[in-house]
Design an enzyme around this catalytic site. Structure first.
Site, PDB file in Angstrom:
ATOM      1  N   CYS A   3       0.155 -15.350 -55.560  1.00  0.00           N
ATOM      2  CA  CYS A   3       0.197 -16.284 -54.425  1.00  0.00           C
ATOM      3  C   CYS A   3      -1.185 -16.906 -54.240  1.00  0.00           C
ATOM      4  O   CYS A   3      -2.173 -16.201 -54.011  1.00  0.00           O
ATOM      5  CB  CYS A   3       0.636 -15.547 -53.158  1.00  0.00           C
ATOM      6  SG  CYS A   3       0.464 -16.568 -51.681  1.00  0.00           S
ATOM      7  N   ASP A  29      -7.144 -28.701 -46.635  1.00  0.00           N
ATOM      8  CA  ASP A  29      -6.104 -28.922 -47.639  1.00  0.00           C
ATOM      9  C   ASP A  29      -6.694 -29.682 -48.821  1.00  0.00           C
ATOM     10  O   ASP A  29      -7.484 -30.620 -48.649  1.00  0.00           O
ATOM     11  CB  ASP A  29      -4.936 -29.719 -47.018  1.00  0.00           C
ATOM     12  CG  ASP A  29      -3.684 -29.672 -47.867  1.00  0.00           C
ATOM     13  OD1 ASP A  29      -2.688 -29.068 -47.417  1.00  0.00           O
ATOM     14  OD2 ASP A  29      -3.689 -30.229 -48.981  1.00  0.00           O
ATOM     15  N   HIS A  45       0.441 -11.595 -46.263  1.00  0.00           N
ATOM     16  CA  HIS A  45       1.441 -12.493 -46.859  1.00  0.00           C
ATOM     17  C   HIS A  45       2.776 -12.454 -46.108  1.00  0.00           C
ATOM     18  O   HIS A  45       3.395 -11.405 -45.967  1.00  0.00           O
ATOM     19  CB  HIS A  45       1.685 -12.119 -48.322  1.00  0.00           C
ATOM     20  CG  HIS A  45       2.628 -13.061 -49.009  1.00  0.00           C
ATOM     21  ND1 HIS A  45       2.203 -14.200 -49.651  1.00  0.00           N
ATOM     22  CD2 HIS A  45       3.981 -13.052 -49.115  1.00  0.00           C
ATOM     23  CE1 HIS A  45       3.245 -14.845 -50.128  1.00  0.00           C
ATOM     24  NE2 HIS A  45       4.350 -14.165 -49.817  1.00  0.00           N
ATOM     25  N   ASN A  82       6.135 -26.136 -42.542  1.00  0.00           N
ATOM     26  CA  ASN A  82       7.347 -26.316 -43.338  1.00  0.00           C
ATOM     27  C   ASN A  82       7.901 -24.940 -43.704  1.00  0.00           C
ATOM     28  O   ASN A  82       7.171 -24.095 -44.219  1.00  0.00           O
ATOM     29  CB  ASN A  82       7.026 -27.105 -44.616  1.00  0.00           C
ATOM     30  CG  ASN A  82       6.499 -28.493 -44.306  1.00  0.00           C
ATOM     31  OD1 ASN A  82       6.992 -29.163 -43.411  1.00  0.00           O
ATOM     32  ND2 ASN A  82       5.475 -28.929 -45.033  1.00  0.00           N
ATOM     33  N   HIS A  93       3.512 -19.063 -48.739  1.00  0.00           N
ATOM     34  CA  HIS A  93       2.677 -18.169 -47.911  1.00  0.00           C
ATOM     35  C   HIS A  93       2.545 -18.927 -46.597  1.00  0.00           C
ATOM     36  O   HIS A  93       2.047 -20.070 -46.588  1.00  0.00           O
ATOM     37  CB  HIS A  93       1.317 -17.936 -48.586  1.00  0.00           C
ATOM     38  CG  HIS A  93       0.371 -17.052 -47.823  1.00  0.00           C
ATOM     39  ND1 HIS A  93      -0.207 -15.912 -48.356  1.00  0.00           N
ATOM     40  CD2 HIS A  93      -0.117 -17.151 -46.546  1.00  0.00           C
ATOM     41  CE1 HIS A  93      -1.008 -15.352 -47.441  1.00  0.00           C
ATOM     42  NE2 HIS A  93      -0.979 -16.099 -46.336  1.00  0.00           N
ATOM     43  N   HIS A  95       1.886 -21.004 -43.518  1.00  0.00           N
ATOM     44  CA  HIS A  95       0.708 -21.797 -43.147  1.00  0.00           C
ATOM     45  C   HIS A  95       1.091 -22.856 -42.124  1.00  0.00           C
ATOM     46  O   HIS A  95       2.220 -23.340 -42.104  1.00  0.00           O
ATOM     47  CB  HIS A  95       0.069 -22.451 -44.379  1.00  0.00           C
ATOM     48  CG  HIS A  95       1.008 -23.261 -45.214  1.00  0.00           C
ATOM     49  ND1 HIS A  95       1.854 -22.691 -46.138  1.00  0.00           N
ATOM     50  CD2 HIS A  95       1.238 -24.601 -45.268  1.00  0.00           C
ATOM     51  CE1 HIS A  95       2.565 -23.639 -46.726  1.00  0.00           C
ATOM     52  NE2 HIS A  95       2.217 -24.812 -46.206  1.00  0.00           N
TER      53      HIS A  95
END
Ligand code: 5GP
Ligand code: ZN
Length: 109
Positions: A3, A29, A45, A82, A93, A95
């Site tokens: 991940c 980002d 996680h 999302n 993971h 966010h």
């Protein structure tokens, strides 16, 4: 587990970190959708918000939002998470996307 955000959380992959504490982390980002586009993650996680999130981790990511907003003196922002492929989730993971630095005239909600 392979991940990418776990690796960022452990410092195994570099990211432009804005804020960090023992449970959560905020970093820019890699492919910004606004002049300021920051991702906020729990270090533990979870796939997304469909999962049961430990209270401390839920609080930690919200506190992380506040710390980022305060330290960058952000006046308005949009917060998006999302959950699932159909919603456009690509990194599984949990966010939060914090977007700011421009107006958001096109309302999606
Ligand atoms: P999602 O589509 O899952 O909601 O959002 C994943 C986000 O992670 C995307 O906006 C994408 O640009 C960002 N991202 C993917 N890989 C990396 C990376 O290695 N570093 C950083 N900083 N962001 C990433
Ligand atoms: Zn992870």
């Amino acid at each position: 587990m392979n991940c990418i955000f776990c690796k960022i959380a452990k410092g195994e992959i570099n990211a432009r970190v804005v804020y960090e504490n023992d449970k959560a982390m905020a970093f820019y980002d890699i492919n910004p959708q606004a002049p300021i586009h920051i991702l906020i993650i729990p270090k533990k996680h979870y796939e997304n918000l469909f999962e049961e999130i430990d209270k401390e981790d839920a609080m930690a990511i919200l506190d992380c939002v506040k710390s980022v907003v305060k330290s960058l003196n952000i006046q308005h922002y949009r917060l998006v998470s999302n959950a699932g492929k159909g919603a456009g989730q690509e990194v599984f993971h949990l966010h939060l996307h914090l977007l700011t630095g421009r107006e958001f005239p096109a309302k999606t909600v």
